[in-house]
Write an enzyme that holds these catalytic residues in place. Sequence first.
Site, PDB file in Angstrom:
ATOM      1  N   LYS A 208       0.845  -1.193   0.000  1.00 58.10           N
ATOM      2  CA  LYS A 208       0.000   0.000   0.000  1.00 58.10           C
ATOM      3  C   LYS A 208       0.878   1.239   0.000  1.00 58.10           C
ATOM      4  O   LYS A 208       1.879   1.299   0.708  1.00 58.10           O
ATOM      5  CB  LYS A 208      -0.884  -0.003   1.253  1.00 58.10           C
ATOM      6  CG  LYS A 208      -1.799   1.202   1.388  1.00 58.10           C
ATOM      7  CD  LYS A 208      -2.974   1.088   0.452  1.00 58.10           C
ATOM      8  CE  LYS A 208      -3.969   2.220   0.666  1.00 58.10           C
ATOM      9  NZ  LYS A 208      -3.453   3.549   0.251  1.00 58.10           N
TER      10      LYS A 208
ATOM     11  N   CYS B 252      -0.686  11.391  -5.938  1.00 57.10           N
ATOM     12  CA  CYS B 252      -1.597  11.660  -4.832  1.00 57.10           C
ATOM     13  C   CYS B 252      -1.484  13.140  -4.469  1.00 57.10           C
ATOM     14  O   CYS B 252      -0.449  13.758  -4.702  1.00 57.10           O
ATOM     15  CB  CYS B 252      -1.245  10.805  -3.613  1.00 57.10           C
ATOM     16  SG  CYS B 252      -1.855   9.113  -3.716  1.00 57.10           S
TER      17      CYS B 252
END
Length: 308
Positions: free
Chosen positions: A43, A126
């Site tokens: 992740k 992001c």
Amino acid sequence: MLKTVFANHELENPFMNASGVHCMTTEELNELYHSSAGAFITKSCTPLQRTGNPEPRYIDLPNGSINSMGLPNKGFDYYLDYVTHTPYRKLCFFSISGMSAAENLDMLRRLETSSFDGVTELNLSCPNVPGKPQLAYDFEQTERLLTQVFDFYRKPLGVKLPPYFDFAHFDQMADILNQFPLTYVNTINSVGNGLVIDPDLEQVVIKPKNGFGGLGGPLIKATALANVRAFATRLNSEIKIIGTGGITNGQDAFEHLLCGASVLQVGTQLHKEGPTIFDRLARELSDIMKKKGYAAIDEFRGKLKDLS
């Protein structure tokens, strides 16, 4: 038939998870490791644990998904402990996504001095600073960060990019990336700031950002293929492409490879089916290759034809 070489590792097949899907915990990572995926990735992490955005923050759609997860993760130390203390024979990718350049550089310095011997993915897609665009949409900041990174980082490193929609942006980003000894480019992350409405309730379907979220799955496949093709034809041959976006079956995988991808990440469909999806994808891709008379991926990879 499906074996491929990536970062000096031989993979049994080109499939792996997309960071963010089925990789939050060590239990999920172990399930990926024991699946038939050719590789797996952790992740995207921040220095400290994050709970992420309020729920509902992910919704499956008939033709894909929408999410605004907010980078929930267990924190850098959790994943570093896993990748440095778990004996694995499958290529492991370690994804980082700091909220600032300083956080990314600090995590990379720690990875550089650790015993981790896989491949690092620097997620440039992001949100970075509130009110600012994703880092990879700021070309000057991207070049500045990569210059700082490669002043000290010597292990294999790739970057994950958001989708681009203009030829000038493909050219600009490729010119920047070609300056650095990158192992790969991963394209694309979700298509940002879509909006899905429940017409019966007359309201949005996810809670964060007033319903705005990243789109994934089949509805973004054409954009993903375009970005894979654009970068495959612009980047130095030493920089490989990981194709991500809209892979639900063997035909989708074949098209990504035809556009020039070397490895394929699966997100939305993995979320829907679980790790057994890799068995199906490998079988379907093998069937397509057999019908077309291909004995190896390199026989057709990157050989998409134009109309002329």
